[in-house]
Design a protein around this motif. Structure first.
Motif, PDB file in Angstrom:
ATOM      1  N   UNK A 194       7.711  11.083  -4.842  1.00 61.22           N
ATOM      2  CA  UNK A 194       8.880  11.289  -3.975  1.00 61.22           C
ATOM      3  C   UNK A 194       8.561  10.913  -2.530  1.00 61.22           C
ATOM      4  N   UNK A 195       7.378  11.251  -2.053  1.00 64.30           N
ATOM      5  CA  UNK A 195       6.971  10.891  -0.693  1.00 64.30           C
ATOM      6  C   UNK A 195       6.913   9.366  -0.558  1.00 64.30           C
ATOM      7  N   UNK A 196       6.333   8.704  -1.539  1.00 66.90           N
ATOM      8  CA  UNK A 196       6.236   7.242  -1.501  1.00 66.90           C
ATOM      9  C   UNK A 196       7.618   6.598  -1.571  1.00 66.90           C
ATOM     10  N   UNK A 197       8.537   7.186  -2.348  1.00 63.37           N
ATOM     11  CA  UNK A 197       9.918   6.670  -2.414  1.00 63.37           C
ATOM     12  C   UNK A 197      10.579   6.744  -1.049  1.00 63.37           C
ATOM     13  N   UNK A 198      10.438   7.873  -0.377  1.00 66.06           N
ATOM     14  CA  UNK A 198      11.062   8.049   0.933  1.00 66.06           C
ATOM     15  C   UNK A 198      10.448   7.111   1.971  1.00 66.06           C
ATOM     16  N   UNK A 199       9.129   6.951   1.923  1.00 62.99           N
ATOM     17  CA  UNK A 199       8.466   6.017   2.845  1.00 62.99           C
ATOM     18  C   UNK A 199       8.940   4.587   2.580  1.00 62.99           C
ATOM     19  N   UNK A 200       9.075   4.243   1.324  1.00 65.70           N
ATOM     20  CA  UNK A 200       9.537   2.904   0.966  1.00 65.70           C
ATOM     21  C   UNK A 200      10.976   2.685   1.442  1.00 65.70           C
ATOM     22  N   UNK A 201      11.828   3.685   1.265  1.00 67.12           N
ATOM     23  CA  UNK A 201      13.207   3.558   1.733  1.00 67.12           C
ATOM     24  C   UNK A 201      13.263   3.342   3.236  1.00 67.12           C
ATOM     25  N   UNK A 203       4.319  -0.330   1.877  1.00 62.87           N
ATOM     26  CA  UNK A 203       5.038   0.796   1.262  1.00 62.87           C
ATOM     27  C   UNK A 203       5.353   0.494  -0.201  1.00 62.87           C
ATOM     28  N   UNK A 204       5.701  -0.756  -0.494  1.00 63.15           N
ATOM     29  CA  UNK A 204       5.971  -1.124  -1.888  1.00 63.15           C
ATOM     30  C   UNK A 204       4.698  -0.981  -2.720  1.00 63.15           C
ATOM     31  N   UNK A 205       3.597  -1.431  -2.186  1.00 60.62           N
ATOM     32  CA  UNK A 205       2.314  -1.337  -2.897  1.00 60.62           C
ATOM     33  C   UNK A 205       1.932   0.124  -3.145  1.00 60.62           C
ATOM     34  N   UNK A 206       2.111   0.990  -2.121  1.00 60.73           N
ATOM     35  CA  UNK A 206       1.809   2.418  -2.278  1.00 60.73           C
ATOM     36  C   UNK A 206       2.691   3.051  -3.346  1.00 60.73           C
ATOM     37  N   UNK A 207       3.982   2.705  -3.324  1.00 58.99           N
ATOM     38  CA  UNK A 207       4.901   3.282  -4.303  1.00 58.99           C
ATOM     39  C   UNK A 207       4.494   2.875  -5.712  1.00 58.99           C
ATOM     40  N   UNK A 208       4.215   1.600  -5.901  1.00 58.11           N
ATOM     41  CA  UNK A 208       3.781   1.149  -7.234  1.00 58.11           C
ATOM     42  C   UNK A 208       2.484   1.844  -7.658  1.00 58.11           C
ATOM     43  N   UNK A 209       1.576   2.031  -6.729  1.00 55.84           N
ATOM     44  CA  UNK A 209       0.282   2.652  -7.055  1.00 55.84           C
ATOM     45  C   UNK A 209       0.445   4.091  -7.545  1.00 55.84           C
ATOM     46  N   UNK A 210       1.322   4.859  -6.910  1.00 53.70           N
ATOM     47  CA  UNK A 210       1.468   6.260  -7.313  1.00 53.70           C
ATOM     48  C   UNK A 210       2.455   6.450  -8.456  1.00 53.70           C
ATOM     49  N   UNK A 211       3.329   5.461  -8.679  1.00 57.81           N
ATOM     50  CA  UNK A 211       4.405   5.651  -9.663  1.00 57.81           C
ATOM     51  C   UNK A 211       4.189   4.912 -10.972  1.00 57.81           C
ATOM     52  N   UNK A 212       3.280   3.959 -10.998  1.00 62.87           N
ATOM     53  CA  UNK A 212       3.130   3.163 -12.216  1.00 62.87           C
ATOM     54  C   UNK A 212       2.453   3.972 -13.320  1.00 62.87           C
ATOM     55  N   UNK A 213       3.078   3.935 -14.480  1.00 66.66           N
ATOM     56  CA  UNK A 213       2.558   4.634 -15.661  1.00 66.66           C
ATOM     57  C   UNK A 213       2.428   3.632 -16.794  1.00 66.66           C
ATOM     58  N   UNK A 214       1.633   3.977 -17.759  1.00 66.52           N
ATOM     59  CA  UNK A 214       1.428   3.081 -18.904  1.00 66.52           C
ATOM     60  C   UNK A 214       1.702   3.831 -20.200  1.00 66.52           C
TER      61      UNK A 214
END
Length: 177
Positions: A44-51, A70-81
């Motif tokens: 959620x923090x990364x989403x807000x920073x990205x926005x 910010x896009x890179x940070x969001x992908x790093x914390x949100x990417x799941x497999x």
């Protein structure tokens, strides 16, 4: 009968693309607020920073380094497999889609990719309506008709989106006086 989703389409057709890009982010923020308790804090923090970075980039008209970071940070914390598939954790997926309304072309250019077609704000708005409908259906009271709950929630989200536009956007006919 006024149908908010139709009115939403009519309103968005008259709004400049840059403003529509900001509205898409507002719509996504509204859904993030709804789902906040179920979204992991780093996501959620990364989403807000990205926005915030997307708003800035749209205003400047280019993919500033802050946006790419910010896009890179969001992908790093949100990417799941899951198996051999990757997906973005809750909140990040629709945040990224909302951001594409205003940044698709500038991000492609910054990354050295070919031209792309931006996603329309109306598409994002409808996607978010569906997200809200699904959320309310999953969180509704036991014994309620989940389809009716989802339909009502989609309607309310479309209504919120229309009202948000009416509250924040000047008349496109201001020059008619």
């Amino acid at each position: 009968m006024i149908v908010p989703s139709r009115l939403l389409g009519d309103l968005l057709e008259q709004i400049h693309q840059e403003r529509a890009a900001h509205l898409a982010l507002d719509f996504a923020r509204h859904v993030l607020d709804l789902e906040r308790d179920e979204i992991e804090e780093p996501v959620s923090v990364a989403c807000l920073e990205y926005m915030d970075a997307v708003h800035e980039a749209i205003g400047l008209g280019s993919a500033v380094p802050r946006l790419l970071e910010a896009e890179e940070r969001l992908r790093a914390v949100a990417q799941r497999r899951t198996g051999n598939r990757f997906f973005l954790a809750g909140g990040a997926d629709f945040t990224m889609d909302a951001a594409r309304v205003g940044t698709e072309q500038m991000l492609a250019k910054a990354k050295g990719q070919g031209p792309t077609t931006p996603i329309p704000c109306l598409h994002v708005a409808r996607q978010l309506q569906a997200e809200v409908g699904q959320w309310y259906a999953e969180h509704g009271q036991e014994g309620t008709d989940k389809r009716l709950v989802a339909r009502q929630a989609r309607w309310e989200e479309a209504r919120w989106q229309v009202l948000h536009i009416l509250r924040t956007e000047p008349s496109p006919h201001n020059d008619a006086r």
